[in-house]
Design a protein around this motif. Structure first.
Motif, short mmCIF file in Angstrom:
data_model
loop_
_atom_site.label_atom_id
_atom_site.label_comp_id
_atom_site.label_asym_id
_atom_site.label_seq_id
_atom_site.Cartn_x
_atom_site.Cartn_y
_atom_site.Cartn_z
N GLY A 220 0.81 -1.23 0.00
CA GLY A 220 0.00 0.00 0.00
C GLY A 220 0.83 1.27 0.00
O GLY A 220 0.30 2.37 0.13
N LYS A 221 2.16 1.12 -0.16
CA LYS A 221 3.01 2.33 -0.06
C LYS A 221 3.39 2.90 -1.42
O LYS A 221 4.24 3.79 -1.50
N ASN A 222 2.78 2.39 -2.48
CA ASN A 222 3.02 3.01 -3.80
C ASN A 222 2.43 4.41 -3.79
O ASN A 222 1.39 4.65 -3.17
N VAL A 223 3.10 5.30 -4.51
CA VAL A 223 2.70 6.72 -4.48
C VAL A 223 2.21 7.14 -5.86
O VAL A 223 2.82 6.83 -6.88
N ARG A 224 1.09 7.86 -5.87
CA ARG A 224 0.59 8.46 -7.11
C ARG A 224 0.38 9.96 -6.87
O ARG A 224 0.14 10.38 -5.72
N ASP A 225 0.44 10.74 -7.96
CA ASP A 225 0.29 12.19 -7.87
C ASP A 225 -1.10 12.52 -8.42
O ASP A 225 -1.32 12.50 -9.63
N TRP A 226 -2.06 12.79 -7.51
CA TRP A 226 -3.48 12.84 -7.91
C TRP A 226 -3.88 14.19 -8.48
O TRP A 226 -3.65 15.23 -7.86
N TYR A 249 3.94 18.80 -22.73
CA TYR A 249 3.69 19.45 -21.44
C TYR A 249 3.29 18.39 -20.41
O TYR A 249 2.38 17.60 -20.67
N ASN A 250 3.97 18.38 -19.28
CA ASN A 250 3.57 17.50 -18.18
C ASN A 250 2.52 18.21 -17.32
O ASN A 250 2.66 19.40 -17.02
N ILE A 251 1.49 17.44 -16.95
CA ILE A 251 0.39 18.03 -16.15
C ILE A 251 0.23 17.18 -14.88
O ILE A 251 -0.03 15.97 -14.98
N GLY A 252 0.41 17.82 -13.73
CA GLY A 252 0.31 17.07 -12.47
C GLY A 252 -0.52 17.82 -11.46
O GLY A 252 -0.87 18.99 -11.65
N GLY A 253 -0.83 17.14 -10.36
CA GLY A 253 -1.70 17.74 -9.35
C GLY A 253 -0.96 18.30 -8.15
O GLY A 253 -1.60 18.88 -7.26
N ASN A 254 0.36 18.10 -8.07
CA ASN A 254 1.12 18.45 -6.86
C ASN A 254 0.50 17.80 -5.63
O ASN A 254 0.40 18.40 -4.58
N ASN A 255 0.04 16.57 -5.79
CA ASN A 255 -0.65 15.87 -4.70
C ASN A 255 -0.14 14.43 -4.61
O ASN A 255 -0.84 13.49 -4.96
N GLU A 256 1.07 14.26 -4.14
CA GLU A 256 1.61 12.90 -4.00
C GLU A 256 1.06 12.26 -2.73
O GLU A 256 1.19 12.83 -1.64
N VAL A 257 0.46 11.08 -2.87
CA VAL A 257 -0.11 10.39 -1.70
C VAL A 257 0.17 8.89 -1.83
O VAL A 257 0.05 8.33 -2.92
N LYS A 258 0.49 8.25 -0.70
CA LYS A 258 0.61 6.78 -0.69
C LYS A 258 -0.79 6.18 -0.81
O LYS A 258 -1.75 6.68 -0.20
N ASN A 259 -0.89 5.05 -1.51
CA ASN A 259 -2.20 4.44 -1.73
C ASN A 259 -2.96 4.19 -0.43
O ASN A 259 -4.15 4.49 -0.33
N HIS A 295 4.46 -3.64 -10.52
CA HIS A 295 3.79 -2.45 -9.98
C HIS A 295 4.78 -1.28 -9.81
O HIS A 295 5.69 -1.35 -8.98
N ASP A 296 4.57 -0.19 -10.54
CA ASP A 296 5.45 0.99 -10.40
C ASP A 296 5.30 1.57 -9.00
O ASP A 296 4.19 1.73 -8.48
N ARG A 297 6.46 1.92 -8.39
CA ARG A 297 6.43 2.34 -6.99
C ARG A 297 5.91 3.77 -6.82
O ARG A 297 5.09 4.03 -5.97
N ARG A 298 6.44 4.65 -7.63
CA ARG A 298 6.06 6.06 -7.40
C ARG A 298 6.00 6.82 -8.72
O ARG A 298 6.89 6.64 -9.57
#
Ligand code: NAD
Ligand code: TYD
Length: 353
Positions: A220-226, A249-259, A295-298
């Motif tokens: 459950g410690k994989n990280v995604r940027d929501w 262009y990269n588009i991100g949420g600046n919201n990294e959270v562990k699953n 499974h990609d970690r982060r």
């Protein structure tokens, strides 16, 4: 020339959010949606537009060259916003063939058709081919690695991300070889309304509402940027209007959270917002299950370029976006209940057995 937009995959999650936003903001533009209505496509997502004068829905496959040629010509399209794809990593592990067909061959078919159309009409206005892609093409990050930028080398790890990487390379080549005005965007994990139940956030919302286990892969410690889908659509708007051909262009949420943290946040929101949960507190449903292969970690996006060059930044923090999303799933039970079909249940049994 007013904008005449072809949206591929416009009946899916992000495509339909994009169409809603575009039609509300630019009612004088003409919008044509081409969507095969696979298991992930849902005409109900576009119900409010069907029959409207400036909108047309066409059920069809992006691999059908004749159909694509006909639509570009007949509708006098000048902008393509290409969302159509097979999009779920777990399904790509079970059956990669459809991913290569739609994501690679389908994108190639669209590019060829658009090249012919653009060469014949480029004197008549401003043309763009926007290719919507993913941060997953960059592979996996370690805990302390810098976030993905537009110059991070591609290193896709799943059949899904490999097929998206292949399509990105083709799009890039059409700019460099033919001068075709293509733009690529690579975004992080989206969430929000109309998200198909197989993906993490809707799956956790719906399973909580029906009292089913909440399957968390691995530790459950994989990280995604929501990235809230409304923010993503506003970024695409800016890219279409002000982005430069040949750029990424990269588009991100600046919201990294562990699953696991994200699932716990969802459980708390459900406890607060849903009066008649079958199991309470919802956290009791969390179950760690066998990890996804490879499974990609982060993932994390460095969105400096779109901020400095086009002035776009995300506006929704994950706490606020999750609340909006949970409220949407609570208020749209009719929308998601019909999606829990026999096909979905068979996929679910196979994936989580
Ligand atoms: P989705 O699976 O919800 O929707 C895909 C849509 O494409 C569906 O309506 C489906 O019917 C249609 N489609 C599939 N194959 C087709 C074909 N051969 N011809 C015509 N239509 C076809 O996907 P989504 O989450 O809305 O993603 C949209 C795009 O954004 C995809 O290209 C995806 O790779 C990319 N993306 C998504 C995310 C995310 O978090 N959802 C993140 C990064 C990038
Ligand atoms: P997902 O929504 O499938 O997006 P992606 O794989 O494209 O990032 O998954 C998001 C994260 O959640 C990912 O790390 C896998 C994990 N996950 C689970 O732990 N359980 C699940 O049932 C699902 C679908 C995903």
């Amino acid at each position: 020339m007013s904008t005449r937009l072809l949206v591929t995959g416009g009946a899916g999650f992000i495509g339909s959010n994009f169409v809603h936003r575009w039609c509300e903001l630019y009612p004088d533009d003409h919008v044509v949606v081409l969507d095969a209505l696979t298991y992930a496509g849902n005409i109900a997502n576009l119900a409010s537009f069907v029959g409207q004068e400036n909108f047309r829905f066409v059920q069809g496959n992006i691999c059908d060259r004749e159909l694509v040629d006909k639509l570009l010509e007949e509708e006098n399209i000048n902008i393509v916003a290409h969302f159509a794809a097979e999009s779920h990593v777990d399904r790509s592990i079970m059956g990669p063939g459809a991913f290569v067909q739609t994501n690679v061959v389908g994108t190639f078919t669209l590019l060829e058709a658009f090249r012919q159309h653009w060469e014949a009409n480029s004197k008549n206005g401003d043309f763009r081919f926007l290719h919507v892609s993913t941060d997953e093409v960059y592979g996996s990050l370690g805990t302390d690695d810098p976030a993905f930028s537009e110059t991070t080398p591609y290193a896709p790890n799943s059949p899904y991300s490999a097929s998206k990487a292949g399509s990105d390379h083709l799009v890039r080549a059409y700019y460099h070889t033919y001068g075709m005005p293509t733009i690529i965007t690579n975004c992080s994990n989206n969430y929000g309304p109309y998200h198909f139940p197989e993906k993490l956030i809707p799956l956790m919302c719906i399973n909580t509402l029906i009292g089913k286990a909440l399957p968390v892969y691995g530790d459950g410690k994989n990280v995604r940027d929501w990235l809230y889908v409304g923010d993503h659509c506003s970024a695409l708007d800016v890219v279409i209007h002000r982005g430069l051909p040949g750029e990424t262009y990269n588009i991100g949420g600046n919201n990294e959270v562990k699953n696991i943290h994200l699932v716990e946040m969802l459980c708390e929101l459900m406890d607060e917002l849903a009066p008649d949960l079958p199991v309470r507190p919802a956290k009791k449903l969390i179950t760690f299950v066998k990890d996804r292969p490879g499974h990609d970690r982060r993932y994390a996006i460095d969105a400096t370029k779109i901020k400095t060059q086009l002035g776009w930044t995300p506006s929704i923090k994950v706490e606020q976006g999750l609340r909006l999303t949970v409220e949407w799933y609570l208020n749209h039970r009719d929308w998601w209940e019909v999606l829990l079909s026999e096909e979905y249940k068979a996929y679910y049994r196979e994936n989580y057995r």
